[in-house]
Design an enzyme around this catalytic site. Structure first.
Site, short mmCIF file in Angstrom:
data_model
loop_
_atom_site.label_atom_id
_atom_site.label_comp_id
_atom_site.label_asym_id
_atom_site.label_seq_id
_atom_site.Cartn_x
_atom_site.Cartn_y
_atom_site.Cartn_z
CB CYS A 165 -0.94 0.01 1.19
SG CYS A 165 -2.18 -1.27 1.09
CG HIS A 196 -3.07 3.68 2.05
ND1 HIS A 196 -3.57 3.32 0.82
CD2 HIS A 196 -3.10 2.56 2.82
CE1 HIS A 196 -3.88 2.03 0.84
NE2 HIS A 196 -3.61 1.55 2.04
CG ASN A 255 -6.63 -0.44 1.00
OD1 ASN A 255 -6.01 0.08 0.07
ND2 ASN A 255 -6.03 -1.01 2.02
#
Ligand code: UT7
Length: 333
Positions: free
Chosen positions: A116, A256, A286
């Site tokens: 990520c 994020h 996500n």
């Protein structure tokens, strides 16, 4: 001599059409909308449908839009770095496939993997090619078809992830705008909490690994959550201190989008109010490497030349980091 900095001169996102709502997930696993929204902030996510479609289709969609918007020919792109955790294939790189799909015949292209945090790692890496004067047009694309590695019988992970991509163009700037600083970190001992058990060289796929669902994401949520809160907040505070930025100086935090509670903790530590935090986790979940550029794309019209922006991420590895940049252009409002 004026220092050359790498400036983002355009941004474009690409999300697939299919919307997987919490309501639909309720029919697939034992969960409910209230739990998902209160524990994560996600209301719906996008899913890429269609035989043979992969992350490269998402990334190529974002780059085609970016080039059209900037009126730049694909042949003029020097380099494409693709940050992805879900490459189309183990090899060749997804970046090569994307370059082919968009017609970037003169670019060299490679993937960069940092789960990520990949978009931040790739942005920092790409900025060096610009700062050294080596290249003039570098595209960083974060693209992930997370649905390809999500187990839709595991309620602890299937609710979080979605598919999507975002791309930025980096070009040289000599007016002091662009990327100012980056702090990137990793700790491989965190791998036990978030990984894919099989399908790599240590444990190639077999019938048995597939039967055991080891080709899907494994996540032990709590330790990942704790490490994410601690490290994303720490690194964001650190980059502010290092660059003498107060909360008032920061125009936007672009975090994020893994869990709204992680984002809230980071913003609180920075002293930055909710009105300065880009948040779209409710729409996309996500998207791993897609989250940060998709946010920049959605907020592009609200960004002003000179805005101080902090990007922050945490992900598998563990990897985490923060980038401080000064926005380089006024969008058409
Ligand atoms: O971007 C990459 C990095 N990843 C992350 O940052 C993710 C970090 N982790 C998280 O965001 C959270 O840990 C999760 C969202 C994954 C899970 O939330 P949590 O608050 O940590 O829940 P938990 O795993 O501690 O589970 C609490 C309870 C459990 O039930 P019991 O054992 O208390 O009876 C779970 O079984 O919630 C249950 N649960 C669910 N209930 C309804 C877990 N998933 C669900 C669900 N619906 N989808």
């Amino acid at each position: 001599m004026t220092k050359i900095r790498a400036a983002i001169t355009g941004v474009q996102g690409y999300v697939p059409d299919y919307i997987l709502t919490n309501k639909e997930l309720e029919t697939m696993v034992d969960t409910n909308d209230e739990w998902i929204v209160s524990r994560t902030g996600v209301k719906e996510r996008r899913i890429l449908k269609g035989e043979g479609k992969g992350s490269s289709d998402l990334g190529a969609g974002a780059i085609k839009g970016l080039l059209a918007k900037l009126n730049i020919a694909a042949e003029d792109v020097d380099l494409i770095i693709c940050a992805t955790a879900t490459p189309d294939m183990i090899f060749p790189s997804t970046a090569c496939i994307i370059a082919d799909k968009v017609g970037a015949k003169n670019a060299f292209a490679y993937d960069l993997m940092a789960a990520c945090s990949g978009f931040l790692y790739a942005l920092s890496t790409a900025s060096k090619f610009i700062e050294t004067g080596t290249y003039k047009k570098v595209i960083v694309v974060g693209a992930d078809k997370m649905s390809s590695i999500v187990d839709y019988t595991d309620r602890a992970t299937c609710i979080i992830f979605g598919d999507g991509a975002g791309a930025v163009m980096l070009e040289p700037a000599e007016d002091g705008l662009g990327i100012q600083d980056a702090i990137l970190r990793s700790d491989g001992s965190g791998r036990e909490f978030l990984h894919m058990k099989a399908g790599g060289s240590a444990k190639p796929s077999t019938h048995e690994t597939v039967d055991n669902k080891e080709h899907f994401i494994f996540q032990d949520g709590q330790p990942v959550f704790k490490a994410a809160v601690k490290n994303m907040a720490n690194v964001s505070e650190e980059i502010m201190k290092k660059n003498n930025l107060s909360a008032e100086d920061v125009a936007w935090l672009v975090p994020h989008q893994a869990n709204k509670r992680i984002i809230d903790a980071t913003a609180r530590r920075m002293g930055v109010g909710d009105e300065k935090v880009m948040l779209n986790i409710e729409k996309y979940g996500n998207t791993t490497n897609g989250t940060i550029p998709i946010c920049l794309w959605e907020w592009e019209n609200q960004l002003n030349k000179g805005d101080n922006i902090i990007l922050a991420a945490f992900g598998g590895g563990f990897t985490w980091g923060s980038i401080y940049l000064k926005w380089a252009y006024d969008s058409n409002k």
